[in-house]
Design a protein around this motif. Structure first.
Motif, PDB file in Angstrom:
ATOM      1  N   GLN A 234     -15.028 -12.113   0.404  1.00 51.71           N
ATOM      2  CA  GLN A 234     -13.689 -12.203  -0.188  1.00 51.71           C
ATOM      3  C   GLN A 234     -12.662 -11.543   0.735  1.00 51.71           C
ATOM      4  N   LEU A 235     -12.988 -10.399   1.314  1.00 48.56           N
ATOM      5  CA  LEU A 235     -12.062  -9.688   2.196  1.00 48.56           C
ATOM      6  C   LEU A 235     -11.724 -10.488   3.454  1.00 48.56           C
ATOM      7  N   ILE A 236     -12.693 -11.213   3.992  1.00 46.49           N
ATOM      8  CA  ILE A 236     -12.458 -11.933   5.252  1.00 46.49           C
ATOM      9  C   ILE A 236     -12.071 -13.394   5.034  1.00 46.49           C
ATOM     10  N   SER A 237     -12.007 -13.837   3.795  1.00 53.45           N
ATOM     11  CA  SER A 237     -11.790 -15.253   3.490  1.00 53.45           C
ATOM     12  C   SER A 237     -10.478 -15.822   4.014  1.00 53.45           C
ATOM     13  N   ALA A 238      -9.467 -14.996   4.187  1.00 52.44           N
ATOM     14  CA  ALA A 238      -8.174 -15.492   4.668  1.00 52.44           C
ATOM     15  C   ALA A 238      -8.192 -15.836   6.151  1.00 52.44           C
TER      16      ALA A 238
ATOM     17  N   HIS B  49     -15.474 -20.762   6.915  1.00 49.26           N
ATOM     18  CA  HIS B  49     -15.588 -22.151   6.485  1.00 49.26           C
ATOM     19  C   HIS B  49     -17.028 -22.427   6.064  1.00 49.26           C
ATOM     20  N   GLU B  50     -17.203 -22.800   4.807  1.00 54.93           N
ATOM     21  CA  GLU B  50     -18.522 -23.127   4.256  1.00 54.93           C
ATOM     22  C   GLU B  50     -19.529 -22.005   4.502  1.00 54.93           C
ATOM     23  N   GLY B  51     -19.060 -20.764   4.335  1.00 56.61           N
ATOM     24  CA  GLY B  51     -19.933 -19.604   4.487  1.00 56.61           C
ATOM     25  C   GLY B  51     -20.234 -19.203   5.915  1.00 56.61           C
ATOM     26  N   THR B  52     -19.566 -19.834   6.874  1.00 52.63           N
ATOM     27  CA  THR B  52     -19.782 -19.496   8.285  1.00 52.63           C
ATOM     28  C   THR B  52     -18.456 -19.097   8.927  1.00 52.63           C
ATOM     29  N   ILE B  53     -18.548 -18.423  10.055  1.00 49.52           N
ATOM     30  CA  ILE B  53     -17.380 -18.055  10.848  1.00 49.52           C
ATOM     31  C   ILE B  53     -17.191 -19.145  11.894  1.00 49.52           C
ATOM     32  N   VAL B  54     -15.962 -19.678  11.995  1.00 57.09           N
ATOM     33  CA  VAL B  54     -15.665 -20.734  12.962  1.00 57.09           C
ATOM     34  C   VAL B  54     -14.517 -20.270  13.851  1.00 57.09           C
ATOM     35  N   PHE B  55     -14.661 -20.491  15.149  1.00 60.29           N
ATOM     36  CA  PHE B  55     -13.576 -20.202  16.083  1.00 60.29           C
ATOM     37  C   PHE B  55     -13.625 -21.205  17.228  1.00 60.29           C
ATOM     38  N   ARG B  56     -12.554 -21.224  18.026  1.00 62.28           N
ATOM     39  CA  ARG B  56     -12.436 -22.182  19.123  1.00 62.28           C
ATOM     40  C   ARG B  56     -12.333 -21.457  20.457  1.00 62.28           C
ATOM     41  N   THR B  57     -12.805 -22.123  21.479  1.00 62.97           N
ATOM     42  CA  THR B  57     -12.690 -21.611  22.838  1.00 62.97           C
ATOM     43  C   THR B  57     -12.572 -22.801  23.783  1.00 62.97           C
ATOM     44  N   THR B  58     -12.470 -22.529  25.067  1.00 65.03           N
ATOM     45  CA  THR B  58     -12.374 -23.618  26.044  1.00 65.03           C
ATOM     46  C   THR B  58     -13.754 -24.004  26.537  1.00 65.03           C
ATOM     47  N   GLN B  59     -13.901 -25.284  26.819  1.00 68.07           N
ATOM     48  CA  GLN B  59     -15.127 -25.813  27.397  1.00 68.07           C
ATOM     49  C   GLN B  59     -15.345 -25.133  28.751  1.00 68.07           C
ATOM     50  N   ASP B  60     -16.559 -24.758  29.056  1.00 70.96           N
ATOM     51  CA  ASP B  60     -16.939 -24.119  30.320  1.00 70.96           C
ATOM     52  C   ASP B  60     -16.312 -22.742  30.520  1.00 70.96           C
TER      53      ASP B  60
ATOM     54  N   GLU C  75     -11.705 -29.402   9.343  1.00 72.53           N
ATOM     55  CA  GLU C  75     -11.116 -29.175   8.027  1.00 72.53           C
ATOM     56  C   GLU C  75     -10.712 -27.719   7.822  1.00 72.53           C
ATOM     57  N   ALA C  76     -11.370 -26.809   8.534  1.00 76.35           N
ATOM     58  CA  ALA C  76     -11.064 -25.385   8.390  1.00 76.35           C
ATOM     59  C   ALA C  76      -9.646 -25.081   8.863  1.00 76.35           C
ATOM     60  N   GLY C  77      -9.102 -25.920   9.751  1.00 74.17           N
ATOM     61  CA  GLY C  77      -7.737 -25.735  10.223  1.00 74.17           C
ATOM     62  C   GLY C  77      -7.564 -24.566  11.167  1.00 74.17           C
TER      63      GLY C  77
ATOM     64  N   GLU D 136     -10.882 -26.885  22.766  1.00 84.19           N
ATOM     65  CA  GLU D 136     -11.480 -27.955  21.966  1.00 84.19           C
ATOM     66  C   GLU D 136     -12.948 -27.732  21.637  1.00 84.19           C
ATOM     67  N   LEU D 137     -13.506 -26.622  22.093  1.00 84.00           N
ATOM     68  CA  LEU D 137     -14.895 -26.314  21.785  1.00 84.00           C
ATOM     69  C   LEU D 137     -14.936 -25.412  20.556  1.00 84.00           C
ATOM     70  N   PHE D 138     -15.628 -25.866  19.518  1.00 81.62           N
ATOM     71  CA  PHE D 138     -15.799 -25.071  18.304  1.00 81.62           C
ATOM     72  C   PHE D 138     -17.144 -24.362  18.368  1.00 81.62           C
ATOM     73  N   LEU D 139     -17.142 -23.104  17.980  1.00 87.98           N
ATOM     74  CA  LEU D 139     -18.370 -22.339  17.836  1.00 87.98           C
ATOM     75  C   LEU D 139     -18.461 -21.874  16.393  1.00 87.98           C
ATOM     76  N   ARG D 140     -19.675 -21.836  15.879  1.00 85.10           N
ATOM     77  CA  ARG D 140     -19.906 -21.450  14.487  1.00 85.10           C
ATOM     78  C   ARG D 140     -20.953 -20.345  14.463  1.00 85.10           C
ATOM     79  N   ILE D 141     -20.670 -19.309  13.669  1.00 89.01           N
ATOM     80  CA  ILE D 141     -21.642 -18.234  13.468  1.00 89.01           C
ATOM     81  C   ILE D 141     -22.211 -18.409  12.068  1.00 89.01           C
ATOM     82  N   VAL D 142     -23.515 -18.572  12.011  1.00 89.62           N
ATOM     83  CA  VAL D 142     -24.218 -18.702  10.732  1.00 89.62           C
ATOM     84  C   VAL D 142     -24.780 -17.320  10.392  1.00 89.62           C
ATOM     85  N   PRO D 143     -24.227 -16.662   9.369  1.00 91.62           N
ATOM     86  CA  PRO D 143     -24.650 -15.296   9.053  1.00 91.62           C
ATOM     87  C   PRO D 143     -26.097 -15.212   8.580  1.00 91.62           C
ATOM     88  N   THR D 144     -26.791 -14.189   9.072  1.00 90.28           N
ATOM     89  CA  THR D 144     -28.106 -13.832   8.538  1.00 90.28           C
ATOM     90  C   THR D 144     -28.022 -12.487   7.821  1.00 90.28           C
TER      91      THR D 144
END
Length: 167
Positions: free
Chosen positions: A39-43, A67-78, A133-135, A145-153
């Motif tokens: 809830q704290l990090i949802s924004a 987004h959907e329970g994961t952390i999403v961020f963008r970076t540059t290819q290479d 969709e996460a915007g 244009e490269l999206f990375l996703r962190i799936v929490p454990t």
């Protein structure tokens, strides 16, 4: 955002906030539930990505969305982040930590959330459409244009509050 973390005396290597002691906070750091942390990090906002890079321990600020329970961020290819987080093994994912906090230095209060999990490159068309969709809009200029996703454990958090003096 300040670069400070609350401590977890049970099993976290993080140091307590500078100047923090049992006398200044009512009961010491308060453990947050996973639901409270989400809830704290949802924004969304800015967090720090930590991993073992080719040149040693690496910690980078990135703007993210939950987004959907994961952390999403963008970076540059290479980019160095792109290259460092590629294992070279199909299906293998890089272990990372991601930390988000909100600190009020004047009040000596705040919270910190630590997410540990696997980072993977978003490469399939279906998954890319989902994270779009996460915007998430990168703050840094250039093509990211490269999206990375962190799936929490593991998701843990701490909060430091001070009790109000009795009138």
């Amino acid at each position: 955002m300040p670069d400070r973390k609350t401590g977890d005396p049970s099993n976290s290597p993080a140091d307590p906030l500078p100047g923090h002691d049992a006398q200044t906070a009512a009961d010491g750091p308060e453990r947050l539930s996973e639901a409270e942390c989400l809830q704290l990090i949802s924004a969304g906002g800015v967090g720090r990505l930590a991993y073992a890079g080719r040149f040693g321990p690496t910690v980078l600020p990135v703007n993210y969305k939950l987004h959907e329970g994961t952390i999403v961020f963008r970076t540059t290819q290479d980019s160095p982040t792109d290259e460092d987080l590629r294992t070279g093994i199909r299906g293998a994912e890089f272990k990372v930590a991601f930390e988000i906090d909100d600190i009020n230095p004047a009040a000596r209060e705040g919270w910190s959330v630590l997410i540990q999990g696997s980072a993977h490159h978003v490469e399939s068309g279906t998954e890319r459409a989902s994270v779009l969709e996460a915007g998430i809009e990168p703050w840094a200029g250039g093509a990211r244009e490269l999206f990375l996703r962190i799936v929490p454990t593991r998701i843990t958090g701490r909060r430091i509050r001070h009790s109000q003096p009795a009138p």
